[in-house]
Design an enzyme around this catalytic site. Structure first.
Site, PDB file in Angstrom:
ATOM      1  N   ASP A 171      -9.893   7.196   7.794  1.00  0.00           N
ATOM      2  CA  ASP A 171      -8.553   6.648   7.995  1.00  0.00           C
ATOM      3  C   ASP A 171      -8.082   6.842   9.438  1.00  0.00           C
ATOM      4  O   ASP A 171      -8.219   7.928  10.003  1.00  0.00           O
ATOM      5  CB  ASP A 171      -7.542   7.338   7.078  1.00  0.00           C
ATOM      6  CG  ASP A 171      -7.910   7.225   5.600  1.00  0.00           C
ATOM      7  OD1 ASP A 171      -9.109   7.276   5.290  1.00  0.00           O
ATOM      8  OD2 ASP A 171      -6.999   7.097   4.773  1.00  0.00           O
ATOM      9  N   HIS A 200      -4.842   5.055  10.293  1.00  0.00           N
ATOM     10  CA  HIS A 200      -3.410   4.979   9.997  1.00  0.00           C
ATOM     11  C   HIS A 200      -2.541   4.727  11.232  1.00  0.00           C
ATOM     12  O   HIS A 200      -1.530   5.407  11.448  1.00  0.00           O
ATOM     13  CB  HIS A 200      -2.939   6.236   9.268  1.00  0.00           C
ATOM     14  CG  HIS A 200      -3.205   6.202   7.794  1.00  0.00           C
ATOM     15  ND1 HIS A 200      -2.700   5.230   6.965  1.00  0.00           N
ATOM     16  CD2 HIS A 200      -3.930   7.027   6.995  1.00  0.00           C
ATOM     17  CE1 HIS A 200      -3.107   5.436   5.724  1.00  0.00           C
ATOM     18  NE2 HIS A 200      -3.865   6.526   5.721  1.00  0.00           N
ATOM     19  N   ASP A 254      -7.961   1.843   5.724  1.00  0.00           N
ATOM     20  CA  ASP A 254      -6.684   2.444   6.122  1.00  0.00           C
ATOM     21  C   ASP A 254      -6.531   2.467   7.637  1.00  0.00           C
ATOM     22  O   ASP A 254      -6.258   3.506   8.259  1.00  0.00           O
ATOM     23  CB  ASP A 254      -6.516   3.843   5.534  1.00  0.00           C
ATOM     24  CG  ASP A 254      -6.047   3.797   4.085  1.00  0.00           C
ATOM     25  OD1 ASP A 254      -6.084   2.704   3.488  1.00  0.00           O
ATOM     26  OD2 ASP A 254      -5.644   4.838   3.552  1.00  0.00           O
ATOM     27  N   ASP A 298      -0.466   1.352   8.601  1.00  0.00           N
ATOM     28  CA  ASP A 298       0.616   2.079   7.917  1.00  0.00           C
ATOM     29  C   ASP A 298       0.750   3.504   8.464  1.00  0.00           C
ATOM     30  O   ASP A 298      -0.202   4.116   8.915  1.00  0.00           O
ATOM     31  CB  ASP A 298       0.413   2.130   6.396  1.00  0.00           C
ATOM     32  CG  ASP A 298       0.849   0.841   5.717  1.00  0.00           C
ATOM     33  OD1 ASP A 298       1.695   0.132   6.298  1.00  0.00           O
ATOM     34  OD2 ASP A 298       0.354   0.543   4.612  1.00  0.00           O
ATOM     35  N   ARG A 299       1.974   4.006   8.386  1.00  0.00           N
ATOM     36  CA  ARG A 299       2.370   5.358   8.784  1.00  0.00           C
ATOM     37  C   ARG A 299       2.447   5.522  10.302  1.00  0.00           C
ATOM     38  O   ARG A 299       3.461   5.939  10.832  1.00  0.00           O
ATOM     39  CB  ARG A 299       1.455   6.424   8.170  1.00  0.00           C
ATOM     40  CG  ARG A 299       1.395   6.382   6.646  1.00  0.00           C
ATOM     41  CD  ARG A 299       0.652   7.595   6.111  1.00  0.00           C
ATOM     42  NE  ARG A 299       0.394   7.507   4.681  1.00  0.00           N
ATOM     43  CZ  ARG A 299       1.256   7.828   3.733  1.00  0.00           C
ATOM     44  NH1 ARG A 299       2.445   8.261   4.063  1.00  0.00           N
ATOM     45  NH2 ARG A 299       0.937   7.729   2.464  1.00  0.00           N
ATOM     46  N   ASN A 357      -6.982   1.251   0.733  1.00  0.00           N
ATOM     47  CA  ASN A 357      -5.867   0.975  -0.174  1.00  0.00           C
ATOM     48  C   ASN A 357      -4.590   0.612   0.571  1.00  0.00           C
ATOM     49  O   ASN A 357      -3.637   0.104  -0.027  1.00  0.00           O
ATOM     50  CB  ASN A 357      -5.612   2.166  -1.105  1.00  0.00           C
ATOM     51  CG  ASN A 357      -5.063   3.375  -0.381  1.00  0.00           C
ATOM     52  OD1 ASN A 357      -5.611   3.821   0.616  1.00  0.00           O
ATOM     53  ND2 ASN A 357      -3.970   3.933  -0.881  1.00  0.00           N
ATOM     54  N   HIS A 358      -4.548   0.822   1.889  1.00  0.00           N
ATOM     55  CA  HIS A 358      -3.382   0.421   2.675  1.00  0.00           C
ATOM     56  C   HIS A 358      -3.566  -0.946   3.327  1.00  0.00           C
ATOM     57  O   HIS A 358      -2.627  -1.435   3.962  1.00  0.00           O
ATOM     58  CB  HIS A 358      -3.056   1.469   3.734  1.00  0.00           C
ATOM     59  CG  HIS A 358      -2.254   2.603   3.197  1.00  0.00           C
ATOM     60  ND1 HIS A 358      -0.875   2.663   3.270  1.00  0.00           N
ATOM     61  CD2 HIS A 358      -2.632   3.726   2.544  1.00  0.00           C
ATOM     62  CE1 HIS A 358      -0.440   3.772   2.700  1.00  0.00           C
ATOM     63  NE2 HIS A 358      -1.487   4.449   2.258  1.00  0.00           N
ATOM     64  N   HIS A 386     -13.888   3.215   0.660  1.00  0.00           N
ATOM     65  CA  HIS A 386     -12.688   3.947   1.053  1.00  0.00           C
ATOM     66  C   HIS A 386     -12.308   5.048   0.071  1.00  0.00           C
ATOM     67  O   HIS A 386     -12.095   6.196   0.465  1.00  0.00           O
ATOM     68  CB  HIS A 386     -11.517   2.992   1.215  1.00  0.00           C
ATOM     69  CG  HIS A 386     -10.251   3.695   1.607  1.00  0.00           C
ATOM     70  ND1 HIS A 386     -10.056   4.224   2.859  1.00  0.00           N
ATOM     71  CD2 HIS A 386      -9.126   4.004   0.895  1.00  0.00           C
ATOM     72  CE1 HIS A 386      -8.873   4.805   2.918  1.00  0.00           C
ATOM     73  NE2 HIS A 386      -8.292   4.701   1.741  1.00  0.00           N
ATOM     74  N   ARG A 429      -2.393  10.142  -8.185  1.00  0.00           N
ATOM     75  CA  ARG A 429      -2.024   9.022  -7.317  1.00  0.00           C
ATOM     76  C   ARG A 429      -1.403   7.874  -8.096  1.00  0.00           C
ATOM     77  O   ARG A 429      -0.646   7.084  -7.541  1.00  0.00           O
ATOM     78  CB  ARG A 429      -3.253   8.507  -6.577  1.00  0.00           C
ATOM     79  CG  ARG A 429      -3.760   9.387  -5.451  1.00  0.00           C
ATOM     80  CD  ARG A 429      -4.823   8.618  -4.681  1.00  0.00           C
ATOM     81  NE  ARG A 429      -5.565   9.444  -3.752  1.00  0.00           N
ATOM     82  CZ  ARG A 429      -5.270   9.557  -2.462  1.00  0.00           C
ATOM     83  NH1 ARG A 429      -4.236   8.929  -1.975  1.00  0.00           N
ATOM     84  NH2 ARG A 429      -6.020  10.300  -1.674  1.00  0.00           N
ATOM     85  N   HIS A 438      -9.861   8.311   2.429  1.00  0.00           N
ATOM     86  CA  HIS A 438      -8.743   8.275   1.468  1.00  0.00           C
ATOM     87  C   HIS A 438      -7.979   9.582   1.324  1.00  0.00           C
ATOM     88  O   HIS A 438      -6.858   9.592   0.833  1.00  0.00           O
ATOM     89  CB  HIS A 438      -9.296   7.831   0.112  1.00  0.00           C
ATOM     90  CG  HIS A 438      -8.272   7.396  -0.889  1.00  0.00           C
ATOM     91  ND1 HIS A 438      -7.188   6.604  -0.559  1.00  0.00           N
ATOM     92  CD2 HIS A 438      -8.159   7.622  -2.228  1.00  0.00           C
ATOM     93  CE1 HIS A 438      -6.477   6.357  -1.648  1.00  0.00           C
ATOM     94  NE2 HIS A 438      -7.035   6.967  -2.657  1.00  0.00           N
ATOM     95  N   ASP A 462      18.194 -10.318  10.647  1.00  0.00           N
ATOM     96  CA  ASP A 462      17.947 -10.504  12.074  1.00  0.00           C
ATOM     97  C   ASP A 462      17.383  -9.254  12.747  1.00  0.00           C
ATOM     98  O   ASP A 462      17.209  -9.202  13.956  1.00  0.00           O
ATOM     99  CB  ASP A 462      19.219 -10.946  12.799  1.00  0.00           C
ATOM    100  CG  ASP A 462      20.349  -9.919  12.682  1.00  0.00           C
ATOM    101  OD1 ASP A 462      20.126  -8.841  12.074  1.00  0.00           O
ATOM    102  OD2 ASP A 462      21.454 -10.202  13.178  1.00  0.00           O
ATOM    103  N   ASN A 511      34.129   1.757   9.555  1.00  0.00           N
ATOM    104  CA  ASN A 511      34.757   1.829  10.879  1.00  0.00           C
ATOM    105  C   ASN A 511      35.350   0.499  11.334  1.00  0.00           C
ATOM    106  O   ASN A 511      35.886   0.393  12.433  1.00  0.00           O
ATOM    107  CB  ASN A 511      33.763   2.344  11.925  1.00  0.00           C
ATOM    108  CG  ASN A 511      32.545   1.426  12.062  1.00  0.00           C
ATOM    109  OD1 ASN A 511      32.525   0.313  11.535  1.00  0.00           O
ATOM    110  ND2 ASN A 511      31.532   1.917  12.761  1.00  0.00           N
TER     111      ASN A 511
END
Length: 658
Positions: free
Chosen positions: A188, A190, A217, A220-221, A249-250, A301, A369, A396, A579, A636
């Protein structure tokens, strides 16, 4: 009595004692005893430090896996949110809903055509010319090293070209060594570009003589997921036989929504982010499920199960699984005949991307998991023998040393993202596979590394820092379950004294959280003991260290709800914020409320929160009523809603609903 005598109030040392005092043998003996004492003390200190480090590690890993398990059940929530969230410019809607993905090749190419994008005169970044050649790779590396964003036109071109090649690959890919001395396998990454570049610095950049397998992987992260993926895809285009990328898996459209990849695309590519995410999602679905080195080493993986069969994987249509968490549903074909989901092939992919090894024999669902399975040494041996393999290499799982052997050295986990949980929390590693390894004559050569993020510190300081971060995350988890925990604590406190035994406290938190952690070891850091009785704790002190500042203060029940749903509330906030300004305009809020009002399905996960939002945005509410509500949320009065006002609004609505 012999040795000492007294005269005039003074002691005299005998000649015998003088000889003993000056005896070199006795002095040496005293030095040895002192050294042994220091050594014993140091070993105990090291053992305590190691116990704390392992407990900290277990906290990080347990919370990560618990979040992934929750993600499996969160899919229905997000899917239904997207179902009523269509609108131009909403990347989450345009890119994540699988039914919105073009069914035809031409439709995808048209929807993500880079030729429609103009490179602005103000763009001062790298210019790529296709087809890519080796000379363009070093400048691309330097661009990403400096954290510069590649223009959307060139990024989309890389993805389109990579997609063409990935489509021609089998679902499991053969990697022959031939005359090459080795192939390097990385785990991984990541989105941690510094780790990837450090691997290349230590091991050389990919080329025909230096092949790599990246075992899933990529994204992500980390903060440079897009750049990591684009850089590896670029090297793949130049050296298609020397850069193999397995799916993790990501590499999954649902996971990307939850764990940062989609948000990164929104921030970096703004008006082109929908195209980017849509095309990335499609490319990910074409990645090979696994690779085999010299017909002897299986690289995937997650892992395997008692159902793993490469013949089945070879036949499956991997592209239809844009998300493994959301397999294709039953549908009616144009000829009127029903098409049923193929659970056999779906299980093959799910197991290879999500499974973990266990120490005991057998194969069982991976409840930790929430996906894949746990496979024991007997299952590993069975699958390897069935396919005449020598070893399974998988990733993994983050490991403290970056790698870990199990199942009698038949299974090796490799993880290549250092400092994954926190600075100094773990090393990264990569391995080299030679012909001796494929023949079963030796084990892979392991290379460890760690990106230095700050100044060097002592081991004690490192443990203290990571322990502090882990306990902070754990306290938040406990607070999010305050209601359930308090009820469980009170079962052991019939006198309502507020005190229970330490053992009862540990059993309660384990039961409610579902986390198998060394609670007794960590107890003193999470709950206060009763003065004068170390065997009892004041269970209310479990929640005493967390506070959340807000206008007028936040009641305990609302604070608990916010900790429980904070991540998902932030996701919803980002969904409404079309936006990507970091604020929700009153117009955006009104539009979202109207769409929420159409929602009439029950949701398995996040039911409490969604019911609150449903009641707050009834379908019979008038435009005037919604505008008034938007005005009240804008505390506010600046005409827009920030994340703190959004969370406070949820807190107030939850309080009213209760």
């Amino acid at each position: 009595m012999g040795c000492l005598c007294s005269k005039g109030g003074q002691h005299r040392v005998s000649k015998t004692d003088k000889r003993k005092k000056n005896d070199p043998l006795l002095e040496k003996d005293a030095q040895i005893r002192a050294a042994v004492f220091i050594q014993k003390w140091f070993r105990k200190y090291q053992a305590r430090l190691e116990a704390r480090r392992r407990a900290t590690w277990q906290v990080f890993q347990s919370l990560e896996y618990k979040n992934e398990k929750d993600q499996m059940s969160l899919y229905n929530f997000f899917n239904d949110l997207l179902l009523h969230g269509q609108g131009e410019g909403n990347v989450l809607i345009e890119s994540i809903r699988s039914e919105d993905h073009p069914k035809q090749e031409d439709d995808l190419c048209t929807a993500t055509d880079p030729e429609d994008i103009t490179v602005e005169p103000s763009y001062d970044g790298i210019t790529l010319v296709f087809p890519l050649d080796a000379g363009q790779l070093p400048p691309l590396v330097e661009t990403f090293r400096k954290k510069q964003v590649l223009h959307a036109k060139y990024a989309l071109q890389i993805l389109h070209e990579a997609r063409k090649l990935f489509k021609g690959m089998a679902s499991w890919h053969q990697v022959p060594l031939g005359n090459l001395p080795f192939v390097t396998v990385c785990g991984d990454i990541h989105g941690q570009m510094d780790d990837l570049l450090l691997i290349f610095y230590k091991n050389g950049f990919p080329d025909r003589q230096n092949p790599y397998i990246f075992n899933g992987d990529l994204v992500d992260r980390g903060e440079q997921s897009i750049e990591v993926a684009l850089l590896l895809f670029a090297y793949f285009l130049v050296y298609p036989k020397s850069v193999i990328i397995n799916r993790g898996n990501h590499e999954d459209q649902v996971m990307n929504m939850r764990y940062g990849f989609v948000k990164e695309a929104m921030l970096k590519y703004q008006q082109h982010s929908a195209k980017m995410v849509k095309l990335f999602s499609d490319v990910f679905s074409w990645l090979p499920i696994c690779s085999v080195i010299d017909k002897k080493i299986l690289v995937c993986h997650g892992g395997i199960s008692n159902k793993t069969n490469l013949a089945e994987i070879d036949k499956l249509d991997r592209h239809q699984y844009l998300s493994v968490l959301n397999p294709p549903q039953d549908e009616t074909l144009p000829d009127g005949h029903p098409k049923k989901i193929n659970f056999v092939e779906w299980r093959q992919i799910l197991d290879m991307l999500w499974s973990d090894p266990k120490m005991h024999n057998g194969c069982e669902p991976n409840t930790f998991r929430g996906g894949g399975c746990y496979f024991g040494p007997d299952i590993c041996n069975m699958v390897l023998k069935k396919h005449r393999f020598k070893m399974l290499i998988r990733s993994h799982e983050c490991k403290p040393e970056g790698y870990e052997y199990c199942h009698n050295n038949q299974c090796l986990t490799i993880f290549s993202a250092s400092n994954y949980y926190e600075e100094d929390s773990n090393k990264g590693a990569f391995i080299k596979i030679s012909k001796d390894v494929t023949r079963g004559n030796s084990l892979p050569e392991v290379f460890q590394f760690q990106v230095k993020l700050g100044q060097s510190t002592t081991m004690s300081s490192k443990v203290n820092k990571t322990e502090h971060a882990a306990l902070a995350s754990l306290r938040e988890k406990l607070y999010s379950l305050k209601g359930e925990l308090t009820s469980e604590f009170r079962k052991h406190d019939p006198a309502s004294s507020g005190n229970i035994t330490a053992s009862a406290w540990c059993d309660s938190v384990k039961s409610v959280t579902g986390l198998d952690l060394p609670w007794r070891t960590m107890r003193d850091k999470l709950v206060k003991s009763v003065p004068g009785d170390t065997n009892k704790v004041n269970y209310n002190s479990t929640f005493a260290s967390l506070t959340l500042e807000s206008k007028g203060g936040t009641a305990s029940s609302e604070l608990e709800a916010l900790y429980k749903h904070r991540t998902t509330l932030t996701q919803i906030f980002n969904t409404i914020d079309k936006d990507r300004s970091g604020f929700i305009s009153r117009e955006e809020f009104i539009e979202a409320c109207k769409k929420c009002g159409m929602y009439d399905r029950d949701v398995e996960c996040m039911t409490e929160m969604w019911n609150v939002l449903r009641k707050a945005t009834r379908s019979d509410m008038s435009d005037k009523q919604i505008k008034i509500m938007a005005k009240h949320i804008d505390i506010n009065g600046d005409g827009q809603i920030d994340i703190n006002e959004f969370l406070e609004a949820y807190s107030l609505v939850a309080r009213k609903d209760s």
